[in-house]
Design a protein around this motif. Structure first.
Motif, PDB file in Angstrom:
ATOM      1  N   ILE A   1      -2.078  -7.105   0.637  1.00 29.01           N
ATOM      2  CA  ILE A   1      -1.733  -5.958   1.481  1.00 29.01           C
ATOM      3  C   ILE A   1      -2.116  -6.345   2.910  1.00 29.01           C
ATOM      4  O   ILE A   1      -3.293  -6.372   3.257  1.00 29.01           O
ATOM      5  CB  ILE A   1      -2.479  -4.690   1.046  1.00 29.01           C
ATOM      6  N   LEU A   2      -1.131  -6.672   3.737  1.00 33.59           N
ATOM      7  CA  LEU A   2      -1.396  -7.143   5.092  1.00 33.59           C
ATOM      8  C   LEU A   2      -1.190  -6.011   6.091  1.00 33.59           C
ATOM      9  O   LEU A   2      -0.194  -5.286   6.034  1.00 33.59           O
ATOM     10  CB  LEU A   2      -0.471  -8.314   5.441  1.00 33.59           C
ATOM     11  N   VAL A   3      -2.157  -5.875   7.020  1.00 32.67           N
ATOM     12  CA  VAL A   3      -2.128  -4.813   8.013  1.00 32.67           C
ATOM     13  C   VAL A   3      -2.012  -5.445   9.393  1.00 32.67           C
ATOM     14  O   VAL A   3      -2.793  -6.325   9.752  1.00 32.67           O
ATOM     15  CB  VAL A   3      -3.409  -3.947   7.940  1.00 32.67           C
ATOM     16  N   GLY A   4      -0.998  -5.018  10.156  1.00 30.54           N
ATOM     17  CA  GLY A   4      -0.785  -5.543  11.490  1.00 30.54           C
ATOM     18  C   GLY A   4      -1.705  -4.916  12.519  1.00 30.54           C
ATOM     19  O   GLY A   4      -2.388  -3.920  12.258  1.00 30.54           O
TER      20      GLY A   4
ATOM     21  N   MET B   1       2.116  -2.178   7.879  1.00 34.35           N
ATOM     22  CA  MET B   1       1.636  -2.762   6.629  1.00 34.35           C
ATOM     23  C   MET B   1       2.796  -3.402   5.885  1.00 34.35           C
ATOM     24  O   MET B   1       3.930  -2.905   5.932  1.00 34.35           O
ATOM     25  CB  MET B   1       1.002  -1.667   5.757  1.00 34.35           C
ATOM     26  N   THR B   2       2.520  -4.502   5.220  1.00 34.32           N
ATOM     27  CA  THR B   2       3.513  -5.113   4.343  1.00 34.32           C
ATOM     28  C   THR B   2       2.817  -5.616   3.087  1.00 34.32           C
ATOM     29  O   THR B   2       1.637  -5.987   3.121  1.00 34.32           O
ATOM     30  CB  THR B   2       4.268  -6.255   5.047  1.00 34.32           C
ATOM     31  N   ILE B   3       3.560  -5.607   1.987  1.00 33.69           N
ATOM     32  CA  ILE B   3       3.028  -6.037   0.690  1.00 33.69           C
ATOM     33  C   ILE B   3       3.702  -7.353   0.331  1.00 33.69           C
ATOM     34  O   ILE B   3       4.935  -7.435   0.269  1.00 33.69           O
ATOM     35  CB  ILE B   3       3.319  -4.989  -0.415  1.00 33.69           C
ATOM     36  N   ILE B   4       2.918  -8.393   0.095  1.00 32.21           N
ATOM     37  CA  ILE B   4       3.465  -9.728  -0.143  1.00 32.21           C
ATOM     38  C   ILE B   4       3.265 -10.145  -1.605  1.00 32.21           C
ATOM     39  O   ILE B   4       2.652  -9.437  -2.387  1.00 32.21           O
ATOM     40  CB  ILE B   4       2.825 -10.767   0.807  1.00 32.21           C
ATOM     41  N   ASP B   5       3.811 -11.314  -1.932  1.00 34.83           N
ATOM     42  CA  ASP B   5       3.668 -11.942  -3.259  1.00 34.83           C
ATOM     43  C   ASP B   5       4.271 -11.078  -4.365  1.00 34.83           C
ATOM     44  O   ASP B   5       3.582 -10.618  -5.282  1.00 34.83           O
ATOM     45  CB  ASP B   5       2.200 -12.252  -3.569  1.00 34.83           C
ATOM     46  N   TRP B   6       5.600 -10.928  -4.311  1.00 35.31           N
ATOM     47  CA  TRP B   6       6.318 -10.128  -5.294  1.00 35.31           C
ATOM     48  C   TRP B   6       6.891 -10.985  -6.419  1.00 35.31           C
ATOM     49  O   TRP B   6       7.800 -10.543  -7.125  1.00 35.31           O
ATOM     50  CB  TRP B   6       7.446  -9.353  -4.612  1.00 35.31           C
TER      51      TRP B   6
END
Length: 393
Positions: free
Chosen positions: A304-307, A312-317
């Protein structure tokens, strides 16, 4: 980090396999900067060395470090030792393709097709690799037609059956659902190159979610995903329903890891099997009727990456599944009772069937908690979720 490290690890492993733990520790002490007595008793220093070696694409040497840990009795390191052994077998080929070949030569045509713009140049940097992917690269792209520059992340995996299943699942997901709906980076496709497979996503400049924001953020994300109806085109994607059914059958047959039983507080294994045998058909039918959602099967603060401005973006799908609503709820909670999810927070956005009550969602949460705790080798947490499952059955 050169031949002296490899020689020291090799000597330490030989000593340990020969039954001389003291000699093995003596070989490790100068490499780790630790007291010899702590070198094999603690996992941290050797794991840190192994990760540093992996980041430098020295997988054969990193495998020595993990092998030392396993030989010293740290069985929880066996899975990563196996993964690094697979990477070690491909080390020379990987270096030839991903370090000795210019990125533009390797990726120019692919990225031009994926983005719709001719690529003029690539500035490439190696990012810190995860435990699953072989490597991560960031490519800053300049386009020959004047299009706005773009940064993408390349995640390199193997082309074996296991990794290709994950890659194909990720491609299926983003071919059929907009990344924006999932709060995910834009997906630019898959490139298979011999023994390696790469996936490409837009780069998001963010930091991992702070741990003190985990619970509140995770709950909000679950409600967001629970509220979304997956498209029919994902019906053939991976599903947790058969997994949950298998877990139920095992419990009725009392197939339970022996490490779990000592942590049971309120039920014996006989109680568990008897109660779940009586309720099996009802739970199986409920599993088939509960609405599904797209579940990110590896949600943690690092994904869960927060700018800087709060985006916010959710990675590793690459590890997702269709799952019954309720899956994922407060996995790390150890209390005997938990607050039930609130169906009203989902019902405003999607129509829920009568079965989608908070109580039934807790049943799905318990099935998931039991499965995940077993998968993650957490016997005490598994016992807590098993008793929640029995209580809600």
């Amino acid at each position: 980090m050169g031949e002296d490290v490899e020689a020291g690890l090799t000597a330490a492993l030989a000593s340990l396999r020969g039954g001389d733990r003291a000699a093995a520790s003596a070989h490790l002490a100068p490499l780790l900067g630790r007291d010899p007595d702590a070198c094999l008793r603690e996992t941290g220093p050797l794991v840190a060395l192994a990760e540093e070696l992996s980041a430098a694409t020295k997988w054969r040497t990193a495998h020595l470090a993990y092998s030392l840990l396993v030989e010293a009795g740290h069985r929880d390191q066996e899975w990563i030792a196996g993964r690094v052994a697979e990477r070690a077998a491909l080390q020379d080929d990987f270096i030839a393709r991903f370090h000795d070949t210019a990125a533009l030569e390797r990726l120019g045509a692919f990225l031009a097709q994926a983005t719709g713009h001719p690529v003029a140049s690539l500035a490439t940097a190696r990012m810190r690799p995860g435990l699953i992917g072989m490597a991560l690269f960031r490519h800053d792209i300049a386009f020959a037609d004047g299009a706005a520059p773009l940064s993408v992340v390349e995640k390199v995996m193997r082309s074996d059956k296991r990794d290709m299943r994950r890659v194909r699942a990720e491609a299926l997901l983003f071919d059929n659902i907009d990344a924006e709906r999932l709060m995910a980076p834009r997906h630019f496709g898959v490139l298979v190159d011999g023994p390696f497979t790469s996936t490409f996503q837009a780069f998001f400049d963010g930091a991992p979610l702070p741990l003190d924001r985990w619970m509140a953020t995770h709950d909000e994300l679950l409600y967001r995903y629970w509220a979304q109806v997956p498209p029919a085109s994902l019906e053939k994607g991976p599903s947790l329903v058969p997994v949950f059914l298998d877990r139920l059958r095992d419990l009725v047959a009392k197939v339970v890891p022996p490490a779990v039983e000592p942590h049971l507080r309120h039920y014996s294994l006989d109680d568990v099997a008897l109660i779940l045998a009586r309720r099996h058909d009802h739970l199986a039918e409920l599993l088939q009727r509960m609405p599904l959602f797209v579940f990110h099967d590896d949600m943690h603060c690092g994904n869960i990456l927060v700018g800087a401005e709060g985006g916010m973006t959710i990675i590793d799908w690459d590890n997702w599944a269709l799952a019954p609503i309720g899956t994922g709820w407060r996995f790390y909670a150890t209390d005997d009772a938990l607050p039930e999810p609130d169906p009203a927070r989902i019902g405003w956005a999607r129509t829920l069937p009568p079965e989608a009550t908070g109580y039934n969602m807790m049943r799905m949460a318990a099935l998931w908690g039991w499965h995940k705790a077993l998968r993650d080798s957490k016997p005490e947490l598994a016992a807590r979720w098993l008793e929640k499952l029995v209580r809600h059955a």
